[in-house]
Design a protein around this motif. Sequence first.
Motif, PDB file in Angstrom:
ATOM      1  N   GLU A  48       0.892  -1.249  -0.131  1.00 20.21           N
ATOM      2  CA  GLU A  48      -0.022   0.105   0.164  1.00 20.21           C
ATOM      3  C   GLU A  48       0.963   1.155   0.056  1.00 20.21           C
ATOM      4  O   GLU A  48       0.424   2.136  -0.531  1.00 20.21           O
ATOM      5  CB  GLU A  48      -0.924   0.137   1.184  1.00 20.21           C
ATOM      6  CG  GLU A  48      -1.948  -1.127   1.359  1.00 20.21           C
ATOM      7  CD  GLU A  48      -1.363  -2.356   1.396  1.00 20.21           C
ATOM      8  OE1 GLU A  48      -0.258  -2.568   2.213  1.00 20.21           O
ATOM      9  OE2 GLU A  48      -2.287  -3.416   0.938  1.00 20.21           O
ATOM     10  N   GLU A  49       1.955   1.226   0.528  1.00 23.70           N
ATOM     11  CA  GLU A  49       3.052   2.160   0.896  1.00 23.70           C
ATOM     12  C   GLU A  49       3.741   2.548  -0.656  1.00 23.70           C
ATOM     13  O   GLU A  49       3.476   3.697  -0.964  1.00 23.70           O
ATOM     14  CB  GLU A  49       3.816   2.047   1.934  1.00 23.70           C
ATOM     15  CG  GLU A  49       3.539   2.398   3.211  1.00 23.70           C
ATOM     16  CD  GLU A  49       4.491   2.044   4.242  1.00 23.70           C
ATOM     17  OE1 GLU A  49       4.407   2.780   5.203  1.00 23.70           O
ATOM     18  OE2 GLU A  49       5.221   1.049   3.822  1.00 23.70           O
ATOM     19  N   GLU A  51       2.254   1.874  -3.408  1.00 28.06           N
ATOM     20  CA  GLU A  51       1.224   2.354  -4.328  1.00 28.06           C
ATOM     21  C   GLU A  51       1.094   3.986  -4.108  1.00 28.06           C
ATOM     22  O   GLU A  51       1.046   4.622  -4.755  1.00 28.06           O
ATOM     23  CB  GLU A  51      -0.151   1.661  -4.147  1.00 28.06           C
ATOM     24  CG  GLU A  51      -1.186   1.909  -4.823  1.00 28.06           C
ATOM     25  CD  GLU A  51      -2.452   1.398  -4.603  1.00 28.06           C
ATOM     26  OE1 GLU A  51      -2.346   0.107  -3.786  1.00 28.06           O
ATOM     27  OE2 GLU A  51      -3.429   1.693  -5.139  1.00 28.06           O
ATOM     28  N   HIS A  52       1.129   4.219  -2.752  1.00 29.28           N
ATOM     29  CA  HIS A  52       1.083   5.616  -2.327  1.00 29.28           C
ATOM     30  C   HIS A  52       2.257   6.452  -2.873  1.00 29.28           C
ATOM     31  O   HIS A  52       2.059   7.465  -3.515  1.00 29.28           O
ATOM     32  CB  HIS A  52       1.095   5.531  -0.856  1.00 29.28           C
ATOM     33  CG  HIS A  52       0.573   7.006  -0.266  1.00 29.28           C
ATOM     34  ND1 HIS A  52       0.208   7.226   1.213  1.00 29.28           N
ATOM     35  CD2 HIS A  52       0.578   7.980  -0.784  1.00 29.28           C
ATOM     36  CE1 HIS A  52       0.127   8.555   1.203  1.00 29.28           C
ATOM     37  NE2 HIS A  52       0.257   9.229   0.104  1.00 29.28           N
ATOM     38  N   GLU A  55       1.639   6.748  -6.880  1.00 27.17           N
ATOM     39  CA  GLU A  55       0.631   7.865  -6.982  1.00 27.17           C
ATOM     40  C   GLU A  55       0.992   9.288  -6.832  1.00 27.17           C
ATOM     41  O   GLU A  55       0.717  10.142  -7.428  1.00 27.17           O
ATOM     42  CB  GLU A  55      -0.592   7.648  -6.102  1.00 27.17           C
ATOM     43  CG  GLU A  55      -1.340   6.573  -6.719  1.00 27.17           C
ATOM     44  CD  GLU A  55      -2.646   5.869  -5.872  1.00 27.17           C
ATOM     45  OE1 GLU A  55      -2.513   6.310  -4.495  1.00 27.17           O
ATOM     46  OE2 GLU A  55      -3.316   4.982  -6.051  1.00 27.17           O
ATOM     47  N   ALA A  56       2.041   9.495  -5.761  1.00 32.02           N
ATOM     48  CA  ALA A  56       2.561  10.653  -5.442  1.00 32.02           C
ATOM     49  C   ALA A  56       3.516  11.157  -6.932  1.00 32.02           C
ATOM     50  O   ALA A  56       3.535  12.503  -7.380  1.00 32.02           O
ATOM     51  CB  ALA A  56       3.512  10.971  -4.461  1.00 32.02           C
ATOM     52  N   LEU A 287       6.398   9.242   4.750  1.00 32.55           N
ATOM     53  CA  LEU A 287       5.059   8.175   4.412  1.00 32.55           C
ATOM     54  C   LEU A 287       4.594   8.032   5.857  1.00 32.55           C
ATOM     55  O   LEU A 287       3.405   8.104   5.988  1.00 32.55           O
ATOM     56  CB  LEU A 287       5.483   6.971   3.838  1.00 32.55           C
ATOM     57  CG  LEU A 287       5.278   7.093   2.227  1.00 32.55           C
ATOM     58  CD1 LEU A 287       6.047   5.508   1.893  1.00 32.55           C
ATOM     59  CD2 LEU A 287       3.818   7.289   1.595  1.00 32.55           C
ATOM     60  N   GLU A 293       1.483  13.764   3.054  1.00 34.64           N
ATOM     61  CA  GLU A 293       1.252  14.545   1.784  1.00 34.64           C
ATOM     62  C   GLU A 293       2.489  15.480   1.669  1.00 34.64           C
ATOM     63  O   GLU A 293       2.932  15.321   0.503  1.00 34.64           O
ATOM     64  CB  GLU A 293      -0.236  14.661   1.535  1.00 34.64           C
ATOM     65  CG  GLU A 293      -1.155  13.735   1.514  1.00 34.64           C
ATOM     66  CD  GLU A 293      -0.777  12.513   0.630  1.00 34.64           C
ATOM     67  OE1 GLU A 293      -0.197  12.525  -0.388  1.00 34.64           O
ATOM     68  OE2 GLU A 293      -1.151  11.528   1.087  1.00 34.64           O
ATOM     69  N   LEU A 296       5.829  13.976   1.486  1.00 32.04           N
ATOM     70  CA  LEU A 296       6.050  13.584   0.267  1.00 32.04           C
ATOM     71  C   LEU A 296       6.555  14.503  -0.842  1.00 32.04           C
ATOM     72  O   LEU A 296       7.600  14.393  -1.616  1.00 32.04           O
ATOM     73  CB  LEU A 296       4.974  12.601  -0.324  1.00 32.04           C
ATOM     74  CG  LEU A 296       4.807  11.330   0.050  1.00 32.04           C
ATOM     75  CD1 LEU A 296       3.609  10.565  -0.510  1.00 32.04           C
ATOM     76  CD2 LEU A 296       6.209  10.360  -0.458  1.00 32.04           C
TER      77      LEU A 296
END
Length: 333
Positions: A48-49, A51-52, A55-56, A287, A293, A296
Amino acid sequence: MSQALIDSFGREITYLRMSVTDRCDLRCTYCMAEQMTFLPRKELLTLEELEHVAEAFIARGVRKIRLTGGEPLVRRNVMSLVRALGDHVKAGALDEITLTTNGTLLSKYAQELVDCGVKRINVSLDTLKPDIFAQLSRRNMLPQVLRGIEAARQAGLKVKINTVALKGVNETEIPDMVRWCHDQGMDMTLIEVMPMGEIEADRYDQYLPLSAVRDALEASYTLQDTAIRTGGPSRYARVQETGGLLGFITPLTNNFCAGCNRLRVTCTGQIYMCLGQSDRVDLREALRGEKPEEALQAALDQAMIRKPEKHDFGIAASGVTGVMPRHMSVTGG
Ligand code: SAM
Ligand code: SF4
């Protein structure tokens, strides 16, 4: 889209390579030591991280993501990440999701990769001889890899073969490998060995300049240079006799950093701005902190400020220079 990722040399970053694990089911002698100490699992980013993080980067203009490792397909549930990134492709936020794999698990995953929206993959294969494969990778898995490549092709994936040129190991076999790849409609890229991480062998002993490989190939083939560029370090020639493409990645003898469009993130969340430099920016802390947010975004901005102009790999009379302390399996090849 928020602000594009442009470094201090004016290069725009549109390509991210993400290492999803440092583990592997092979132990290629030029990549890993026989006895590797792998990272404690808690240090790895969760899927999940990862993926995060992806996405950033997508929000800042990254259009292509390549998963690598270690061996990406040995990470448990990795297909959930592939599927999530494939959804970004389907939604038009990303042009491509792809991966670099050693092929051992392709029979199992080829169809699922296609279902997730993967269209092309790179498979690393340094020899077609079972005994040399076993010596080189310290595992007797060539038949499994060949079955994996076949499964990928049957599933409709476009496969490119990457081959590291190794002095005295596969050098005489390379012309046959070119023919083997091209006869099956697979392009091929040759790579010079890079000085990444402590291994048992001496790098200089392994090093085979691709200029010499090209000279040898020209005894059997006519190579026509092309203007094809993928934003990476590869320079492609068309092999007239086969019609296929042959790429050359020559980090030690040439330096193509001026057009570099990529960043690398490790499975522990470190951004390496250059494969051949040690500087890095930590995303994991960002993260896992209080304002992920903002942190990042600040980390991505830092990476842009600190991306170096070029790597320091080289080959000198005294040996290989610019040696990196970390293995390729940490940063992802
Ligand atoms: N396990 C996957 C594989 O082998 O394709 C992905 C990771 S591997 C580190 C990615 C690529 O890096 C492979 O093509 C491998 O041959 C290449 N590689 C590993 N160590 C290298 C080195 N020291 N110099 C040049 N290429 C290297
Ligand atoms: Fe594993 Fe790829 Fe390194 Fe070989 S090159 S040991 S397959 S990570």
